[in-house]
Motif scaffolding. Structure first.
Motif, PDB file in Angstrom:
ATOM      1  N   VAL A   1      49.847  35.497  37.867  1.00 35.65           N
ATOM      2  CA  VAL A   1      51.123  36.034  38.327  1.00 35.65           C
ATOM      3  C   VAL A   1      50.883  37.474  38.755  1.00 35.65           C
ATOM      4  O   VAL A   1      50.470  38.314  37.945  1.00 35.65           O
ATOM      5  CB  VAL A   1      52.196  35.981  37.219  1.00 35.65           C
ATOM      6  CG1 VAL A   1      53.506  36.584  37.718  1.00 35.65           C
ATOM      7  CG2 VAL A   1      52.406  34.550  36.750  1.00 35.65           C
ATOM      8  N   ILE A   2      51.112  37.741  40.030  1.00 28.49           N
ATOM      9  CA  ILE A   2      50.912  39.099  40.559  1.00 28.49           C
ATOM     10  C   ILE A   2      52.254  39.811  40.586  1.00 28.49           C
ATOM     11  O   ILE A   2      53.153  39.449  41.340  1.00 28.49           O
ATOM     12  CB  ILE A   2      50.300  39.055  41.975  1.00 28.49           C
ATOM     13  CG1 ILE A   2      49.003  38.253  41.986  1.00 28.49           C
ATOM     14  CG2 ILE A   2      50.049  40.473  42.479  1.00 28.49           C
ATOM     15  CD1 ILE A   2      48.406  38.072  43.382  1.00 28.49           C
TER      16      ILE A   2
ATOM     17  N   GLU B   1      50.021  43.668  36.700  1.00 26.08           N
ATOM     18  CA  GLU B   1      51.075  44.568  37.177  1.00 26.08           C
ATOM     19  C   GLU B   1      50.479  45.946  37.433  1.00 26.08           C
ATOM     20  O   GLU B   1      49.848  46.534  36.555  1.00 26.08           O
ATOM     21  CB  GLU B   1      52.205  44.660  36.142  1.00 26.08           C
ATOM     22  CG  GLU B   1      53.183  45.797  36.335  1.00 26.08           C
ATOM     23  CD  GLU B   1      53.840  45.802  37.705  1.00 26.08           C
ATOM     24  OE1 GLU B   1      53.837  46.870  38.364  1.00 26.08           O
ATOM     25  OE2 GLU B   1      54.354  44.742  38.125  1.00 26.08           O
ATOM     26  N   GLN B   2      50.675  46.446  38.634  1.00 27.25           N
ATOM     27  CA  GLN B   2      50.103  47.735  39.000  1.00 27.25           C
ATOM     28  C   GLN B   2      50.774  48.896  38.261  1.00 27.25           C
ATOM     29  O   GLN B   2      50.149  49.919  37.989  1.00 27.25           O
ATOM     30  CB  GLN B   2      50.210  47.943  40.511  1.00 27.25           C
ATOM     31  CG  GLN B   2      49.473  49.163  41.024  1.00 27.25           C
ATOM     32  CD  GLN B   2      49.456  49.228  42.543  1.00 27.25           C
ATOM     33  OE1 GLN B   2      50.323  48.678  43.201  1.00 27.25           O
ATOM     34  NE2 GLN B   2      48.448  49.884  43.097  1.00 27.25           N
ATOM     35  N   GLY B   3      52.074  48.747  37.958  1.00 26.13           N
ATOM     36  CA  GLY B   3      52.796  49.815  37.289  1.00 26.13           C
ATOM     37  C   GLY B   3      52.524  49.872  35.798  1.00 26.13           C
ATOM     38  O   GLY B   3      51.802  49.040  35.226  1.00 26.13           O
TER      39      GLY B   3
ATOM     40  N   THR C   1      45.144  47.556  38.988  1.00 20.32           N
ATOM     41  CA  THR C   1      45.180  47.404  40.441  1.00 20.32           C
ATOM     42  C   THR C   1      44.294  46.244  40.890  1.00 20.32           C
ATOM     43  O   THR C   1      43.145  46.120  40.436  1.00 20.32           O
ATOM     44  CB  THR C   1      44.709  48.697  41.131  1.00 20.32           C
ATOM     45  OG1 THR C   1      45.592  49.762  40.772  1.00 20.32           O
ATOM     46  CG2 THR C   1      44.709  48.539  42.648  1.00 20.32           C
ATOM     47  N   ILE C   2      44.826  45.410  41.747  1.00 20.04           N
ATOM     48  CA  ILE C   2      44.022  44.381  42.414  1.00 20.04           C
ATOM     49  C   ILE C   2      43.384  45.041  43.631  1.00 20.04           C
ATOM     50  O   ILE C   2      44.076  45.539  44.520  1.00 20.04           O
ATOM     51  CB  ILE C   2      44.878  43.169  42.810  1.00 20.04           C
ATOM     52  CG1 ILE C   2      45.409  42.476  41.550  1.00 20.04           C
ATOM     53  CG2 ILE C   2      44.057  42.195  43.662  1.00 20.04           C
ATOM     54  CD1 ILE C   2      46.323  41.298  41.840  1.00 20.04           C
ATOM     55  N   GLU C   3      42.077  45.054  43.674  1.00 21.34           N
ATOM     56  CA  GLU C   3      41.355  45.786  44.710  1.00 21.34           C
ATOM     57  C   GLU C   3      41.183  44.991  46.001  1.00 21.34           C
ATOM     58  O   GLU C   3      41.044  45.580  47.087  1.00 21.34           O
ATOM     59  CB  GLU C   3      39.983  46.195  44.168  1.00 21.34           C
ATOM     60  CG  GLU C   3      40.081  47.111  42.943  1.00 21.34           C
ATOM     61  CD  GLU C   3      38.826  47.084  42.097  1.00 21.34           C
ATOM     62  OE1 GLU C   3      37.890  46.311  42.426  1.00 21.34           O
ATOM     63  OE2 GLU C   3      38.773  47.823  41.092  1.00 21.34           O
TER      64      GLU C   3
ATOM     65  N   VAL D   1      39.334  42.599  40.582  1.00 21.83           N
ATOM     66  CA  VAL D   1      39.836  43.611  39.662  1.00 21.83           C
ATOM     67  C   VAL D   1      38.646  44.284  38.998  1.00 21.83           C
ATOM     68  O   VAL D   1      37.757  43.599  38.480  1.00 21.83           O
ATOM     69  CB  VAL D   1      40.763  42.992  38.590  1.00 21.83           C
ATOM     70  CG1 VAL D   1      41.231  44.059  37.608  1.00 21.83           C
ATOM     71  CG2 VAL D   1      41.952  42.299  39.237  1.00 21.83           C
ATOM     72  N   ALA D   2      38.641  45.623  39.031  1.00 24.72           N
ATOM     73  CA  ALA D   2      37.556  46.402  38.414  1.00 24.72           C
ATOM     74  C   ALA D   2      36.192  45.928  38.907  1.00 24.72           C
ATOM     75  O   ALA D   2      35.229  45.829  38.135  1.00 24.72           O
ATOM     76  CB  ALA D   2      37.639  46.325  36.891  1.00 24.72           C
TER      77      ALA D   2
END
Length: 370
Positions: free
Chosen positions: A6-7, A31-33, A216-218, A229-230
């Motif tokens: 789930v993005i 979740e980016q936040g 963050t999804i890169e 990710v990472a």
């Protein structure tokens, strides 16, 4: 058992996760936040609760109210909401939707009534400007709509808006009693009883899944159901996205148009700011802001002070999708290209102006039997 990503941890992502958890799936949320809930997260300033914009729950379907109410007790606003628009040229506030009874109180009432008598209806309108002119005449369009819509969307002319088969708050010109001033009275309106709004529900909805905040999804490889990710790729069986489709699909069909808002919170040394029945004030003139929201109307917090939110149209964020046929057609290219097991949901994910009630309905329809 499916491995599901789930993005986004806003309302849509939380409801989807809630409906899917407990069914044996391996669910990860990114979740980016730094918090769950997105724009519906409740904050406090000076001890006063607020959200970024009004986040009340609206629906016409009792079953959707009942579903959320069992997890997040909701206060039902039986009286509905009234909205006021300040018309500077008349030096007063009027209700919005425009109300026929208030036309008689306008300084140019005779001219407005004469125009209304000539209106034949908007069936042949080609744009938003024609829609309103053909519905209520040019004078009322100038008073209430022209400048407001232009600054709302930051456009040169309302003729640019070619999707106009709707009116704000339900009708062009309301008639009848006071209830008509609140718009469509068949819509149920509610807000959580809790002083932290929906926050407890977000925690409940995600308690049985893996949640990664401030992450963050890169990179996205949606065709192969992968995200990076990472520095590492992670693969899933199903992806549920609540983010902008152009970001998810690497801008394959170009950037979509969005409008945003800058939000300013203001604390005032007064217990009540607005009249009891009024929830929003709109401004249809040359001022840069569009709306002021009184958050005590939703939270019912007890304090000698009040907090209001002032909203100014902005391109710094993406909150409002453009409803024109051209923009929606561009968005559809993204949706048509998404693989079978990629589901794009929520306002950002579907490029549609969805509120909380719409998102509940959407997720219940998609994931209840997943």
């Amino acid at each position: 058992m499916a491995k599901i990503l789930v993005i986004g941890g806003g309302f849509a992502g939380c409801i989807a996760s809630h409906l899917l958890s407990g069914k044996g799936h391996d669910i990860t949320m990114i979740e980016q936040g730094k918090w769950l809930g997105g724009g519906c997260k409740t904050f406090r300033y000076g001890g006063l609760p607020y959200t970024f914009g009004p986040r009340h729950f609206l629906t016409k379907k009792e079953e959707h109210f009942a579903w959320l109410n069992q997890y997040c007790p909701l206060r039902h606003f039986d009286q509905g909401h009234e909205f006021l628009t300040f018309v500077e040229g008349d030096e007063r506030f009027y209700h919005f939707p425009m109300h026929r009874d208030e036309v008689d109180e306008m300084p140019d009432a005779a001219e407005v009534i004469a125009e209304l008598a000539q209106c034949k209806g908007p069936e042949n309108a080609k744009n938003l400007e024609e829609y309103w002119q053909m519905s209520v005449g040019n004078i009322l369009y100038e008073k209430f709509v022209k400048k407001y819509s232009k600054k709302m969307w930051q456009i040169e002319s309302n003729t640019e808006l070619t999707e106009f088969g709707y009116t704000a708050k339900g009708v062009s010109l309301a008639t009848g009693g006071k209830a008509a001033w609140a718009g469509d009275v068949s819509i149920m309106s509610a807000f959580p009883y809790a002083q932290n709004g929906y926050d407890d529900y977000f925690a409940l909805a995600t308690k049985d899944i893996k949640v990664h905040l401030d992450t963050t999804i890169e990179a996205y490889d949606i065709e192969n159901y992968r995200v990076k990710v990472a520095g590492e790729w992670h693969q899933y069986d199903v992806i549920i996205s609540t983010i902008f489709p152009e970001v998810l699909m690497n801008n394959a069909y170009g950037p979509l148009r969005w409008m945003g808002r800058d939000f300013f919170k203001i604390v005032l040394p007064i217990e009540k700011v607005f009249p009891d029945e009024v929830y929003f004030l709109y401004y249809a003139n040359d001022e840069p802001f569009t709306r002021i929201v009184d958050y005590k109307k939703f939270f019912f917090n007890e304090s000698p002070n009040s907090i209001i939110g002032l909203e100014i149209p902005s391109t710094k964020n993406k909150l409002y999708p453009f409803t024109t046929k051209k923009d929606q057609a561009q968005a559809q290219l993204y949706f048509d290209a998404m693989p079978k097991n990629v589901h794009s949901i929520g306002r950002s994910g579907t490029y549609r102006y969805l509120d909380v009630g719409n998102i509940v309905e959407q997720c219940l329809g998609m994931f209840s039997d997943f």
